[in-house]
Design a protein around this motif. Structure first.
Motif, PDB file in Angstrom:
ATOM      1  N   ARG A  28     108.989  89.185  24.706  1.00 49.02           N
ATOM      2  CA  ARG A  28     108.020  88.903  23.676  1.00 49.02           C
ATOM      3  C   ARG A  28     107.448  90.158  23.029  1.00 49.02           C
ATOM      4  NH1 ARG A  28     104.584  86.915  28.583  1.00 49.02           N
ATOM      5  NH2 ARG A  28     105.613  88.853  29.305  1.00 49.02           N
ATOM      6  N   HIS A  30     105.319  92.202  23.216  1.00 51.12           N
ATOM      7  CA  HIS A  30     104.851  93.541  23.916  1.00 51.12           C
ATOM      8  C   HIS A  30     105.849  93.830  24.881  1.00 51.12           C
ATOM      9  CE1 HIS A  30     101.048  93.642  21.602  1.00 51.12           C
ATOM     10  NE2 HIS A  30     100.837  92.217  22.015  1.00 51.12           N
ATOM     11  N   ASP A  31     106.916  93.129  24.963  1.00 49.36           N
ATOM     12  CA  ASP A  31     107.832  93.693  26.034  1.00 49.36           C
ATOM     13  C   ASP A  31     108.664  94.639  25.777  1.00 49.36           C
ATOM     14  OD1 ASP A  31     107.375  91.826  28.277  1.00 49.36           O
ATOM     15  OD2 ASP A  31     107.853  90.159  27.119  1.00 49.36           O
ATOM     16  N   TYR A  32     109.285  95.375  26.810  1.00 49.93           N
ATOM     17  CA  TYR A  32     110.224  96.519  26.665  1.00 49.93           C
ATOM     18  C   TYR A  32     111.318  96.314  25.505  1.00 49.93           C
ATOM     19  CZ  TYR A  32     112.589 100.698  27.855  1.00 49.93           C
ATOM     20  OH  TYR A  32     113.594 102.050  27.892  1.00 49.93           O
ATOM     21  N   ILE A  33     111.814  94.963  25.628  1.00 49.04           N
ATOM     22  CA  ILE A  33     112.809  94.644  24.511  1.00 49.04           C
ATOM     23  C   ILE A  33     112.190  93.338  23.829  1.00 49.04           C
ATOM     24  CG2 ILE A  33     115.007  93.622  24.227  1.00 49.04           C
ATOM     25  CD1 ILE A  33     115.903  95.173  26.614  1.00 49.04           C
ATOM     26  N   ASP A  39     118.201  95.842  20.488  1.00 49.37           N
ATOM     27  CA  ASP A  39     118.564  95.623  21.987  1.00 49.37           C
ATOM     28  C   ASP A  39     118.666  94.291  22.337  1.00 49.37           C
ATOM     29  OD1 ASP A  39     118.711  98.272  22.824  1.00 49.37           O
ATOM     30  OD2 ASP A  39     116.423  98.607  23.108  1.00 49.37           O
ATOM     31  N   VAL A  99     115.612  99.372  38.866  1.00 46.96           N
ATOM     32  CA  VAL A  99     114.542  98.753  37.820  1.00 46.96           C
ATOM     33  C   VAL A  99     114.322  97.376  38.345  1.00 46.96           C
ATOM     34  CG1 VAL A  99     114.066  98.507  35.636  1.00 46.96           C
ATOM     35  CG2 VAL A  99     115.914 100.016  36.197  1.00 46.96           C
ATOM     36  N   SER A 100     112.999  97.288  37.885  1.00 43.47           N
ATOM     37  CA  SER A 100     112.545  95.743  38.316  1.00 43.47           C
ATOM     38  C   SER A 100     111.853  95.373  37.023  1.00 43.47           C
ATOM     39  CB  SER A 100     111.947  95.568  39.659  1.00 43.47           C
ATOM     40  OG  SER A 100     111.124  94.382  39.697  1.00 43.47           O
ATOM     41  N   VAL A 101     111.882  93.793  36.856  1.00 40.76           N
ATOM     42  CA  VAL A 101     110.960  93.433  35.857  1.00 40.76           C
ATOM     43  C   VAL A 101     110.448  92.266  36.552  1.00 40.76           C
ATOM     44  CG1 VAL A 101     111.054  92.314  33.600  1.00 40.76           C
ATOM     45  CG2 VAL A 101     112.804  94.077  33.987  1.00 40.76           C
ATOM     46  N   CYS A 102     109.015  92.439  36.511  1.00 35.51           N
ATOM     47  CA  CYS A 102     108.263  91.150  36.931  1.00 35.51           C
ATOM     48  C   CYS A 102     107.012  91.145  35.868  1.00 35.51           C
ATOM     49  CB  CYS A 102     107.992  91.470  38.427  1.00 35.51           C
ATOM     50  SG  CYS A 102     107.355  93.033  38.934  1.00 35.51           S
ATOM     51  N   THR A 103     106.671  89.736  35.637  1.00 38.40           N
ATOM     52  CA  THR A 103     105.283  89.359  34.998  1.00 38.40           C
ATOM     53  C   THR A 103     104.886  88.288  35.561  1.00 38.40           C
ATOM     54  OG1 THR A 103     106.507  88.294  33.331  1.00 38.40           O
ATOM     55  CG2 THR A 103     106.013  90.567  32.884  1.00 38.40           C
ATOM     56  N   LEU A 136     119.574  96.577  31.508  1.00 36.25           N
ATOM     57  CA  LEU A 136     118.481  97.921  31.809  1.00 36.25           C
ATOM     58  C   LEU A 136     119.408  99.027  32.215  1.00 36.25           C
ATOM     59  CD1 LEU A 136     115.203  96.447  32.338  1.00 36.25           C
ATOM     60  CD2 LEU A 136     116.015  97.467  30.134  1.00 36.25           C
TER      61      LEU A 136
ATOM     62  N   THR B  34     105.741 100.141  28.698  1.00 36.92           N
ATOM     63  CA  THR B  34     106.922  99.355  29.213  1.00 36.92           C
ATOM     64  C   THR B  34     106.400  97.936  29.691  1.00 36.92           C
ATOM     65  OG1 THR B  34     107.203 100.666  31.388  1.00 36.92           O
ATOM     66  CG2 THR B  34     108.561 101.123  29.404  1.00 36.92           C
ATOM     67  N   ARG B  35     105.134  97.683  29.944  1.00 41.29           N
ATOM     68  CA  ARG B  35     104.862  96.546  30.357  1.00 41.29           C
ATOM     69  C   ARG B  35     105.589  95.967  31.669  1.00 41.29           C
ATOM     70  NH1 ARG B  35     101.449  92.779  26.976  1.00 41.29           N
ATOM     71  NH2 ARG B  35     101.932  91.022  28.527  1.00 41.29           N
ATOM     72  N   ALA B  36     106.383  94.918  31.757  1.00 39.16           N
ATOM     73  CA  ALA B  36     107.003  94.467  32.896  1.00 39.16           C
ATOM     74  C   ALA B  36     107.754  95.307  33.805  1.00 39.16           C
ATOM     75  CB  ALA B  36     107.597  93.069  32.564  1.00 39.16           C
ATOM     76  N   ILE B  37     108.052  96.482  33.455  1.00 37.10           N
ATOM     77  CA  ILE B  37     109.154  97.219  34.124  1.00 37.10           C
ATOM     78  C   ILE B  37     108.444  98.125  35.227  1.00 37.10           C
ATOM     79  CG2 ILE B  37     110.725  99.091  33.592  1.00 37.10           C
ATOM     80  CD1 ILE B  37     111.791  97.728  30.942  1.00 37.10           C
ATOM     81  N   VAL B  38     109.158  98.179  36.228  1.00 39.31           N
ATOM     82  CA  VAL B  38     108.743  98.949  37.367  1.00 39.31           C
ATOM     83  C   VAL B  38     109.954  99.431  38.060  1.00 39.31           C
ATOM     84  CG1 VAL B  38     107.390  98.861  39.633  1.00 39.31           C
ATOM     85  CG2 VAL B  38     106.736  97.261  37.745  1.00 39.31           C
ATOM     86  N   LEU B  39     109.927 100.689  38.237  1.00 43.91           N
ATOM     87  CA  LEU B  39     111.052 101.258  38.878  1.00 43.91           C
ATOM     88  C   LEU B  39     110.676 101.241  40.428  1.00 43.91           C
ATOM     89  CD1 LEU B  39     111.311 104.372  36.591  1.00 43.91           C
ATOM     90  CD2 LEU B  39     112.841 102.484  36.701  1.00 43.91           C
ATOM     91  N   LEU B  40     111.999 101.430  41.127  1.00 44.82           N
ATOM     92  CA  LEU B  40     111.805 101.123  42.631  1.00 44.82           C
ATOM     93  C   LEU B  40     111.792 102.296  43.242  1.00 44.82           C
ATOM     94  CD1 LEU B  40     114.347  98.152  42.844  1.00 44.82           C
ATOM     95  CD2 LEU B  40     112.071  98.011  42.597  1.00 44.82           C
ATOM     96  N   LYS B  56     111.672 103.675  24.454  1.00 44.96           N
ATOM     97  CA  LYS B  56     112.618 103.410  25.253  1.00 44.96           C
ATOM     98  C   LYS B  56     112.572 104.895  26.352  1.00 44.96           C
ATOM     99  CE  LYS B  56     114.153  99.588  23.955  1.00 44.96           C
ATOM    100  NZ  LYS B  56     113.013  98.963  23.597  1.00 44.96           N
TER     101      LYS B  56
END
Lengths: 1149, 117
Positions: A28, A30-33, A39, A99-103, A136, B34-40, B56
């Motif tokens: 969307r 505002h998302d990273y991509i 990308d 990396v993890s992506v969660c919304t 990613l 980066t909104r939804a991105i989280v590092l572990l 980025k």
């Protein structure tokens, strides 16, 4: 379950709709991509690869059994008392991603059972998420890989070991010399070491513009600021500098200009002067300036970077500055001396014998298997030599099919030059035949073999003939080593030297520095404007010969840039600001006075770049025909003007189609782009000096809609430019074997066309023309069209005036057609300049193909004796360059009417008593048939000149920044003057002869000074009114009377030595009712003061003009005269005084 | 990791195994913007210098979960498998890693040895 399955069946990963639904979740705004970004596009293509990979793995069905085995193992280890890493039991590639992506959206969708029929279900969401995580991770790895590679390369450079020493030396010493050979990395690394050590405001100079751009690009990449402006460059037309810029690459010339504005260079803390060993004029001068600047800037750090050549010279010049020497990184190079046997040595006029060169090609083919890569670079002295050898090598190459022969020199088109960087197909080597351009300026990787002819053509300057000379010399040992080094950049190499080792030993150690070879006019002018004192006492690193400095000072005085005491004149200080030759600068200033700025801007720009007409294609009959309508027999500047105007027209109509238009005419479009940029720079300079009325229509004019459209277009263009920059360099074409056969070897038009057609197709993939994009970004085409439309199809009156301006700008660069030219063949036309006899017109000039226009028309001439030919149609040429190669050639010529132009521009005009014989600049003699007419012409010229000079001074004196609305010089006065000049140029019908004086004649030219007694007998007429401020005094050398700075009356040793009294003839003034016998001088005096009635009134009426007019026409003309006879004080003009005196004379008789 | 504050305000990340250095702008698990991105894991990050977009990020490295040594993410220096391990620790505890990773490392070692010899 069943519903889920059915939905699953409708889900199609390849469907754009399905993908779009996932975009709604993951990509969307505002998302990273974000959807639509680069990308995003890459993700989906990654996704496809990833799915394919997964399917393949699933099918091979590896895993589960092993998993159990490993689990067992793990359990065993744990028992042995070691640290437990607590790793998951089952291997999953997912665990390797940090990396993890969660919304919430994602969570919701994944948690959802199959009931929601719309959109992706949990499985799809989860698949997509997994792919995204892998993507990613993949992008991270890719970028980090680049970073790691970059750091590895930096570390492997020889200079890396010295980085802390360099920083340390710079901290402790004001000047440091870093010497290192090719490949040591000094140019890219030293600025970075300083940056990361905390230095900022660093300037690094380069001798070449192209190096500024490429270094800025490389260093910003290496310092991880590729997309920022921490590292920038600044060259003549372009800059990427912002307030954030900490390191700036710029040319030596530009830094010098900056010192002119900012004498202490307060804007910089560190200066790096790179490639000092190349000893360019600007660099030598810059070092001199910096040397004295250091005294006032103890905090300034100066780093000189050089090849390991003559290091002591630089260190000593800066008070024994510390030197850090860094080894280069070159592979071993085998040197083979193969002197050319005497029977193959070309004699003076002959072409080069290609046999020694062919033998080397053959030898390489025999000794080295074709699968071993490695190209050949061959150094020759000049373009003619290159085409001779190229021709021979091409025959060999066509036969063996193992070589692609490519020429490389600066007069080739950019596209042709660029070919040397393309790669050859396997089994085929490039044979690049180059001038010394490949020695330093152009670096080609992959060269394994170097052939060095040992020769170079270098420009030298002959101050006596005021002529440049391109001569062939042996190179220096330093150049020889540099050429050899080109073979060892990418691997071990071989260097064939076509001279003996003993020759090598006899070479000069270093090349002659430029400052010893060239005209120093611009340099001296710049020194004067920088208040550097007497150029003769300036401490240069290697002072130029005093004669050369003296010649430049004399020349600048002739040009009016310096006054008789050697100080800058007002025009001189302006010329010093213009980054062009003095003559071109003068043209610009002159053009600004009259309403001819637009064409003059174009011509000045054209003179400052290489000719857009490619030599090779002008021999092509099709190109020649296509170019025909552009030619003007008025002279080359007019052809250039027409060409530029037509090009702008095409650009306006067809945009990028101009490329084709140029190709059809054999024009190098790059030069036209350079011209349009330069033109813009000249315009800005003239504006900033108040020499051009500012344009009132705002650039962002037009209504809001238009503005918005333009803005959108600009954004699009910027985007295109960025895309191009990203692609650049990554795209190297593979050459075709036939490559060398076309191009400039072909003389037939068909091969040329065929080659080009192919090229077009090859280039269609990169349809965008970056030059066109840059052009559109920089210039407003419609504004430009408007500007050039002014100079299109100039009316003949404007043309005449423009010619005069060019001539005055170019003066004293004038040439006289030989009197016997009309009896000679077209190809044998001869011309003479003041200092050099027997020069010819360069074949590219319009006068080489159309010399008749310079001949005195037959029916006009009247034979007055064996070698006297009278006509009113004599012409002289004004030229831009006189360059001797195999012959002395004039190029860029314009023809002007001789008598009129000479009288209006020459620095020295001498006359006899009746002014019917005139000698210009001590070398041209003009004899006018009728003394009556002669006088009239001379008087008109003197008046026009005085007026012109006056207006020019007024124009130059007005405040540059101040009030632009106050025009120092009124338009009407200027229009009047230009009208009078034009009338003088076009309608002076007087028959005269024009010839060069013989050496004997010049010896006995002047009567010389007269003894005092004789002088007192003849009354010295008062000439003040004629030229305000000038006092007519006997000339101490020539004799006669010095009337103005350029006109000396009656100083010629004439056959008829007449006393002025006897020359009195009755004369009626056309303006007043004066009728009386007057000497020529008295008449001129009267004419100068007696204006036509109408004009007088006009002057009185115009209050604007009054300032200008009063000084010259009223106050200074009358003076108090005490008449002894009447015993009265009278306020009279000098003519009136004469009249008054004569009254008494006659009455006493 | 070194905080090189004497010369520049820039913070520098240095890998203690390979010596790779680079300025970093953020340390933590949640890269900015980066909104939804989280590092572990807690990472040293910088703006991706090879990418025109500002947001980025590029992970440079982190601390080994066992010995806390600061290592870069380069394959020769560290490995992430639910946690970050420096290569020294990986080699020490190689047997605890899944078979796939062991095989991969062995293969890599072989090829790098071949390249050296």
């Amino acid at each position: 379950m069943s519903s889920g399955r059915s939905r699953h069946r409708t889900w199609d990963w390849d469907s754009p709709q399905c993908r779009a639904q996932l975009d709604e979740v993951f990509f969307r705004r505002h998302d990273y991509i974000q959807a639509g970004s680069q990308d995003h596009k890459e993700f989906w293509s990654f996704f496809d690869r990833f799915q394919r990979f997964k399917t393949k793995r699933d099918m091979s069905g590896s895993g589960s059994s092993r998993k159990e085995a490993r689990e067992q193992e793990g359990r065993d280890k744990r028992k042995s008392g070691k640290v437990d890493l607590d790793l998951p039991k089952d291997y999953d590639a997912r665990y390797r991603i940090n990396v993890s992506v969660c919304t919430r959206d994602i969570e919701e969708r994944m948690g959802r059972s199959g009931k929601g029929s719309s959109g992706p279900g949990p499985q799809e969401t989860s698949d997509c998420r997994l792919a995204l995580l892998h993507f990613l991770d993949f992008s991270q790895k890719q970028s980090f890989g680049k970073l790691a590679k970059l750091r590895r390369e930096q570390k492997s450079l020889p200079i890396y070991q010295y980085r802390s020493r360099i920083v340390d030396l710079v901290r402790r010493h004001p000047v440091v010399v870093v010497a290192g050979d090719t490949g040591c990395g000094k140019s890219t690394q030293v600025p970075q070491y300083l940056l990361s050590a905390g230095f900022h405001n660093i300037a690094c100079t380069q001798p070449r513009r192209i190096a500024c751009i490429s270094l800025a690009k490389r260093v910003s990449f290496e310092s991880l600021n590729q997309y920022g402006s921490k590292v920038g460059y600044q060259i003549r037309f372009e800059t990427t500098r912002t307030t954030a810029t900490k390191l700036l690459f710029l040319t030596e010339g530009l830094l010098l200009r900056q010192i002119q504005q900012d004498t202490t260079l307060a804007q910089y803390n560190v200066l790096i002067v790179d490639e000092v060993h190349e000893r360019h004029l600007h660099c030598d001068f810059l070092l001199g300036v910096l040397r004295s600047l250091l005294a006032s800037r103890p905090d300034l750090r100066l780093i000189l970077m050089s090849a390991t050549i003559n290091i002591k010279l630089f260190s000593d010049y800066f008070n024994s500055a510390p030197v850090l020497q860094v080894p280069g990184r070159l592979f071993p190079i085998q040197v083979i001396y193969q002197p050319i046997p005497s029977e193959e040595q070309p004699s003076r006029s002959e072409k080069l014998d290609p046999r020694p060169y062919l033998r080397i090609l053959q030898g390489i083919d025999q000794r080295y298997p074709p699968e071993e890569r490695g190209d050949l670079l061959l150094f020759l002295s000049g373009v003619a030599e290159i085409s001779t050898i190229q021709e021979a090598c091409q025959v060999y190459a066509t036969h063996t099919r193992r070589w692609i022969v490519l020429p490389l020199h600066s007069t080739l088109s950019v596209a042709q030059q660029d070919k040397v960087f393309d790669t050859s197909p396997p089994g085929v080597r490039k044979c690049i035949i180059s001038t010394n351009i490949a020695e330093t300026s152009v670096t080609i990787d992959g060269v394994r073999f170097v052939v060095d002819s040992g020769k170079v053509k270098e420009m030298s300057f002959d101050p006596k003939a005021k002529m440049q000379r391109l001569q062939e010399f042996w190179i220096s040992r330093a150049s020889s080593e540099q050429r050899k080094g080109r073979a060892g950049r990418t691997g071990p190499g071989v260097c064939y030297r076509l001279y003996a080792e003993s020759d090598y030993d006899a070479f000069a150690p270093y090349p002659v520095p430029e400052i010893h070879r060239v005209a120093l006019d611009s340099l001296i002018l710049q020194m004067k404007s920088m208040h550097l004192g007497d150029p003769l006492s300036f401490v240069f690193i290697d002072p130029p010969p005093a004669a050369s400095i003296q010649a430049a000072v004399t020349y600048l005085k002739e040009q009016g840039a310096l006054d008789s005491r050697g100080e800058l004149t007002s025009i001189g200080s302006l010329l010093a600001q213009l980054p062009v030759d003095v003559v071109i600068g003068k043209m610009l200033v002159l053009g600004s006075l009259f309403n001819l700025v637009e064409p003059v801007l174009t011509v000045a720009a054209a003179f400052s770049v290489q000719s857009p007409f490619l030599r090779s294609s002008q021999q092509n009959p099709d190109c020649a025909t296509a170019c025909q309508p552009l030619h003007s027999n008025q002279g080359d500047p007019f052809t250039l003007l027409n060409t530029f105007n037509a090009w702008v027209e095409v650009k306006g109509e067809r945009g990028g189609g101009s490329r084709k238009w140029c190709r059809r005419r054999g024009l190098e479009e790059q030069r036209l782009y350079e011209m349009v940029n330069l033109r813009r720079q000249f315009r800005d300079l003239l504006k900033s000096h108040g020499l051009m009325e500012p344009v009132y229509s705002a650039p962002s004019g037009g209504d809001r809609k238009q503005r918005r459209e333009r803005l959108t277009e600009r954004r699009k263009l910027h985007q295109l430019k960025r895309e191009h920059e990203q692609l650049e360099g990554s795209r190297r074409k593979v050459l075709r074997l036939e490559e060398g056969q076309e191009g400039d070897l072909s003389s037939g038009s068909d091969t040329e066309e065929a080659g080009k057609g192919r090229k077009d197709k090859a280039g269609s993939g990169q349809n965008m023309d970056i030059q066109e994009v840059k052009f559109k970004l920089r210039h407003n085409v419609s504004e430009l069209q408007e500007a050039v439309s002014i100079s299109q199809d100039l009316p003949s009156r404007q043309q005449a005036l423009l010619k005069l301006l060019l001539c005055r700008g170019l003066y004293p660069q004038l040439a006289l057609p030989d009197e016997h030219n009309s009896n000679r063949k077209d190809s044998e036309q001869v011309f003479h300049t003041r200092n050099k006899q027997g020069v010819v017109i360069h074949p590219t000039s319009v006068f080489a193909s159309d010399p008749e226009v310079l001949h005195v028309p037959e029916d006009e001439t009247r034979e007055m004796g064996p070698d006297r030919r009278d006509s009113s149609r004599h012409q002289v040429l004004a030229f831009v360059t006189l360059l001797e190669t195999n012959k002395p050639y004039l190029s860029n010529c314009v023809r002007v009417p001789a008598l009129q132009a000479l009288l209006l521009v020459a620095n020295s005009i001498d006359s006899n008593a009746d002014c019917a014989r005139l000698v210009v600049d001590g070398w041209l003699e003009l004899e006018l048939r009728e003394a009556e007419g002669a006088l009239k012409v001379l008087a008109t010229a003197l008046t026009l000149r005085a007026e012109w000079e006056h207006l020019l001074q007024a124009q130059l004196k007005q405040s540059p920044a101040g009030e632009p609305e106050v025009q120092g010089v009124s338009r009407r006065v200027i229009e009047k003057l230009s009208e009078n000049l034009v009338r003088f140029l076009l309608y002076t019908e007087i028959s005269y002869s024009l010839r060069r004086l013989t050496a004997f004649q010049t010896q006995n030219l002047y009567i010389g000074p007269r003894p005092e007694s004789e002088l007192s007998q003849t009354e010295i007429p008062d000439l003040k009114p004629l030229f305000p401020g000038a006092e007519a005094k006997p000339d101490p050398i020539k004799g006669g009377l010095r009337v103005t700075s350029f006109f000396t009356y009656n100083c010629l040793a004439d056959s008829k030595d007449l006393y002025s009294e006897c020359l009195r003839t009755f004369w009626t003034c056309p303006n007043c009712d004066l009728y009386m016998p007057l000497t020529p001088l008295e008449r001129m005096q009267h004419e100068a003061s007696c204006r036509p009635a109408g004009e007088q009134q006009q002057l009185d009426k115009d209050p604007e003009d009054e300032k200008v007019a009063t000084s010259s026409s009223v106050s200074s003309l009358t003076r108090v005269y005490h008449c002894d006879v009447c015993n009265e004080d009278l306020n009279l003009t000098s003519t009136e005084i004469l009249k008054h005196k004569r009254q008494h004379m006659y009455s006493t008789k | 990791m070194e905080h090189n504050t004497t010369e520049t305000p820039q913070k520098t990340f240095t890998c203690q195994l390979c010596g790779l250095t680079s300025p970093f702008t953020y340390y933590g698990q949640k890269p900015p913007n980066t909104r939804a991105i989280v590092l572990l894991e807690e990472c040293f990050m910088t703006k991706d210098p090879f990418c025109p977009e500002k947001e980025k990020f590029l992970v440079l490295g982190s601390n080994c979960s066992l010995c806390s040594m600061c290592v870069c993410v380069g394959l020769d220096c560290s490995l992430f498998y639910t946690k970050r391990f420096c290569m020294q620790c990986v080699n020490k505890h190689l047997d605890q890693f899944p078979h796939q990773i062991q095989a991969e490392l062995a293969k890599k070692r072989q090829s790098s040895q071949a390249a050296v010899s």
